[in-house]
Enzyme design. Structure first.
Site, PDB file in Angstrom:
ATOM      1  N   LYS A  90       0.100 -44.240  -0.460  1.00  0.00           N
ATOM      2  CA  LYS A  90      -1.039 -43.724  -1.205  1.00  0.00           C
ATOM      3  C   LYS A  90      -0.932 -44.080  -2.686  1.00  0.00           C
ATOM      4  CE  LYS A  90      -1.462 -39.872  -3.208  1.00  0.00           C
ATOM      5  NZ  LYS A  90      -1.446 -38.448  -3.624  1.00  0.00           N
ATOM      6  N   ASP A  96      -5.817 -39.532   0.248  1.00  0.00           N
ATOM      7  CA  ASP A  96      -5.211 -38.271  -0.184  1.00  0.00           C
ATOM      8  C   ASP A  96      -5.795 -37.149   0.668  1.00  0.00           C
ATOM      9  OD1 ASP A  96      -7.795 -37.943  -1.089  1.00  0.00           O
ATOM     10  OD2 ASP A  96      -7.243 -37.556  -3.173  1.00  0.00           O
TER      11      ASP A  96
END
Length: 215
Positions: A124, A142
């Site tokens: 991420k 996320d």
């Protein structure tokens, strides 16, 4: 609750998101790839607002990887004490800055493998840095993207990597970064984890979750 539909009006959903959030962007404050890398590392279990408050002073006093190497982990921790997991983050920041100086002359690498090899940097974070600092199309997942994408049936997985892969198959590569920001904006402003504003959401006609929740 009905099963998620196999076909979703992806183009319409993306069009509405673009209309709702034409100026969607990364809400972390940064001036260069290094600052974005550190800010994103700090954002785990913390809000962007909290991170920005901390990094305002952090980056003013410690703008370069070399600055962190000269400090102990405990000293770095004092700068970020207001954030979750600050002790673990201080360790990762110290190690990452050391590697940046040893292997990359203090510069943030521009490829995923090198980024993910840095301590405290996962997929991420790498996606955020690649897309926002270097303009490489990426779709960071996320908690907001995970939640909203699954509620809209753009994805059907509780695993971030699978969600990312499903989104990348449905969304044109050129739209990955913008869509990432727009979904986050939507998650923060309308599609909250608790008490989402389904009744006033422009995406309700296309939302599997919203239509089922209203039944």
């Amino acid at each position: 609750m009905q099963a998620k539909p196999k076909r979703v009006q992806t183009k319409k959903i993306l069009s509405i998101l673009a209309e709702l959030y034409p100026d969607a962007h990364c809400e972390l404050d940064f001036r260069n790839p290094f600052e974005l890398l550190i800010a994103t590392m700090l954002s785990a279990q913390s809000t962007d607002k909290q991170v920005n408050k901390v990094t305002k002073n952090l980056f003013a006093e410690l703008p370069h990887p070399q600055d962190y190497i000269l400090l102990t982990e405990e000293e770095i921790a004092t700068y970020i004490r207001g954030l979750g997991l600050y002790r673990n983050k201080s360790k990762s920041i110290k190690k990452t800055c050391t590697l940046l100086m040893e292997k990359y002359n203090g510069e943030v690498p521009k490829n995923r493998a090198a980024l993910e090899a840095l301590p405290g940097v996962g997929r991420k974070t790498a996606n955020v840095v690649l897309s926002n600092a270097f303009g490489v199309p990426a779709l960071a997942v996320d908690t907001h993207v995970q939640r909203v994408a699954n509620r809209l049936a753009l994805a059907d997985s509780d695993k971030p990597l699978e969600t990312e892969q499903q989104l990348m198959r449905k969304i044109p590569r050129s739209e990955w970064t913008d869509t990432h920001h727009r979904i986050i904006f939507h998650g923060r402003r309308i599609c909250a984890a608790r008490n989402p504003k389904c009744s006033t959401c422009p995406l309700l006609p296309f939302c599997w979750y919203g239509k089922n929740m209203r039944m």
